[in-house]
Design a protein around this motif. Structure first.
Motif, short mmCIF file in Angstrom:
data_model
loop_
_atom_site.label_atom_id
_atom_site.label_comp_id
_atom_site.label_asym_id
_atom_site.label_seq_id
_atom_site.Cartn_x
_atom_site.Cartn_y
_atom_site.Cartn_z
N PRO A 185 0.82 -1.22 0.00
CA PRO A 185 0.00 0.00 0.00
C PRO A 185 0.86 1.27 0.00
O PRO A 185 1.90 1.34 0.65
N ILE A 244 -7.57 -1.89 -5.63
CA ILE A 244 -7.13 -2.39 -4.32
C ILE A 244 -8.32 -2.91 -3.53
O ILE A 244 -8.27 -3.98 -2.92
N VAL A 285 -5.58 4.05 2.08
CA VAL A 285 -4.69 3.48 1.04
C VAL A 285 -5.25 3.85 -0.33
O VAL A 285 -6.30 3.35 -0.74
N ALA A 314 -1.15 1.39 -4.72
CA ALA A 314 -0.41 0.21 -4.28
C ALA A 314 0.40 -0.33 -5.46
O ALA A 314 0.14 -0.03 -6.63
N TYR A 340 -3.60 -0.57 8.41
CA TYR A 340 -3.94 -0.95 7.04
C TYR A 340 -5.18 -1.83 6.98
O TYR A 340 -5.93 -1.80 6.00
#
Length: 542
Positions: free
Chosen positions: A89, A126, A137, A140, A296
């Motif tokens: 990420p 993602i 996030v 990535a 995360y």
């Protein structure tokens, strides 16, 4: 007094790899281990044959060697590896050009291990892959690595060494080194349950990992390492299907990774000054890992951790560096050149992913010292079970065993799974599923006792993952103890002691994470075995 060309001390991945290499070259080898295969760092690592992505900036040789050896390992034991896709990420758009370039460089090495080229992802992509990832996030990058069962890898190297003529002596501790009048090493003194014995050898190879400074002192040589403690957590199921590379609060790189039928979160890296035989996990270390992961994957705070475990990295010594910046390279110590002491060689450092190359380097040195011109074959010859592919569906139908149980058995044993299932022809009761979490059949336990040096429940756990699932042995430990007792003709007391030792080892991993569902499971476990099973009587007598 037994005499060998080489006595290898330590049955981790380096020791078993070196023993296999030397035995295949035709040398007379004895492998000595005070516990079981992979009982030190080799059994407490992440379980990845990875390319060393994070070492690319400051230790590029380690990355290259890890990727190269990963390719070889895939060829010699294909059934034991599985691809793990990774997502790294990113929160800042400004960082994208840097990581694009970084992974372009890594891709060149990743080809050596059949790695997929990286891709850049946006937030929508993602979320499709990891729906419960944090909304913070935005971007990535992807890569992939290879997962493996490190205990099985060490065992298979040991089996291959034995088939080439090596003697395997587990639960046998080296208590001292034999020396000639000049102080050169001419063998080792060992002790097992039957007593003490001397083993003569033209060469002794130290592959004792975190214990290396201790064993070197007995030999009268010096090897300096900087032991580093690494802690991992295991969750009771797969929380995601794509691994996340994460940053901890102190900037250290970590990961959340699906591994076989569980999820692993790791890892810490701290200098360790304690006893390698008394390794414990603190609540602070558990909180550190959960804190990093929750940034995360917020829902991970609600997930059930079933076990915490730790190992000691035998990292090469360096002064003035942070633990995380220490080289993961290895070194083979020729003590004849360093201190003038003949008859002994040591190895330290390195990574699981490059064990075969490291073993080859050490074996080349020993072979040269012993006057052998035989070449390394470990990259050419498959490990046991890797000789051919087998059809899981056909085996399931042929022996009347659930296909998923066959699938897990083939993963651990490769083509030798059919030898295990053949046991059910004369004893159909061995089709019984002993451990439902994994699953593990009674036939596999019997096979491991007959062919893989398993003498205790903990030995069986290391070979089959018995009792490592969500119930942590509640449903399977007593059944497995009955299978063990019958096969080895054990007394009831010996079987109960093996059961108690198994439960105590499980407790060591459960203790640091006793909360919510894990606490409830442990209460059920202890009620079953100590209130109903009366194992507390054995505790009172200890």
């Amino acid at each position: 007094m037994p005499e060998y060309d080489v006595v290898v001390v330590g049955a981790g991945v380096n020791g078993t790899g070196i023993a296999r290499d030397l035995a295949l070259r035709g040398l007379k080898v004895c492998l000595v281990e005070k516990s079981d295969f992979a009982s030190g760092a080799s059994g407490a690592n992440t379980g990845m044959i990875h390319g060393g992505l994070r070492y690319l900036i400051y230790d590029i040789d380690t990355t290259k060697h890890s990727c190269l050896d990963s390719g070889y390992i895939q060829k010699i034991v294909p059934f034991l590896l599985f691809r793990i896709p990774f997502i790294m990420p990113l929160t800042l758009k400004l960082s994208l050009p840097f990581f694009e370039t970084y992974f372009e460089v890594y891709d060149k090495y990743a080809r050596l291990k059949r790695g997929m080229p990286h891709t850049m992802l946006g937030q929508k992509e993602i979320k499709q892959l990891v729906p419960n990832i944090s909304n913070e996030v935005k971007y990535a990058v992807t890569t992939d690595e290879w997962g493996i069962d490190p205990q099985r890898l060490c065992l298979l190297n040991g089996l291959s060494a034995a088939s080439a003529g090596a003697d395997i002596r587990l639960h046998t501790e080296v208590t001292d080194f034999l020396k000639d009048p000049s102080g050169n090493i001419i063998g080792v003194r060992v002790r097992d349950k039957s007593g003490a014995q001397e083993l003569r050898a033209r060469m002794v190879m130290q592959a004792t990992g975190p214990w290396l400074m201790r064993t070197s002192s007995k030999a009268g040589v010096e090897v300096k390492i900087r032991p580093g403690k690494g802690v991992h957590l295991t969750f009771d199921r797969r929380l995601l299907n794509y691994s996340l590379i994460i940053n901890m609060v102190d900037g250290r790189m970590g990961f959340i990774m699906p591994h076989e039928n569980a999820t692993i979160l790791g890892t810490t890296d701290d200098d360790y000054y304690g006893d390698p035989d008394d390794l414990r996990v603190s609540e602070d270390e558990v909180d550190y890992l959960i804190q990093g992961a929750a940034r995360y994957l917020p829902d991970i705070t609600k997930a059930r951790v079933v076990r915490a475990w730790a190992g000691i990295r035998p990292t090469l010594f360096a002064w003035g560096k942070n633990e995380d910046a220490l080289s993961r390279d290895h070194k083979v110590f020729d003590h004849e050149k360093i201190e003038g002491v003949k008859g002994i060689v040591s190895i330290a450092g390195g990574k699981l992913a490059s064990y075969r190359l490291m073993s080859e380097e050490a074996a080349d040195l020993i072979a040269a010292k012993l006057g052998s011109s035989a070449k390394c074959q470990t990259h050419l010859l498959p490990l046991p079970g890797g000789e051919k592919e087998v059809s899981e569906k056909e085996l399931s139908e042929k022996y009347g065993v659930p296909q998923y149980a066959v699938h897990r058995m083939v993963y651990r044993h490769g083509s030798r799974a059919e030898e295990i299932l053949e046991l059910t022809r004369e004893r159909p009761e061995l089709k019984e599923t002993v451990c439902r979490c994994e699953p593990v059949l009674a036939a596999e336990l019997v096979y491991c006792m007959r062919n893989e040096w398993a003498l205790t429940l903990t030995d069986l756990r290391n070979r089959t993952r018995l009792g490592t699932g969500m119930c942590q042995g509640t449903r399977c430990a007593l059944k497995a103890a009955a299978v063990l007792a019958r096969e080895l003709d054990m007394s009831a007391k010996d079987a109960e002691n093996s059961l108690l030792d198994f439960l105590e080892r499980r407790w060591k991993g459960n203790r640091p994470v006793l909360q919510a569902g894990t606490l409830e499971q442990e209460e059920l476990n202890q009620a079953a075995y100590f209130l109903v099973g009366n194992l507390h009587r054995l505790l009172a007598g200890r």
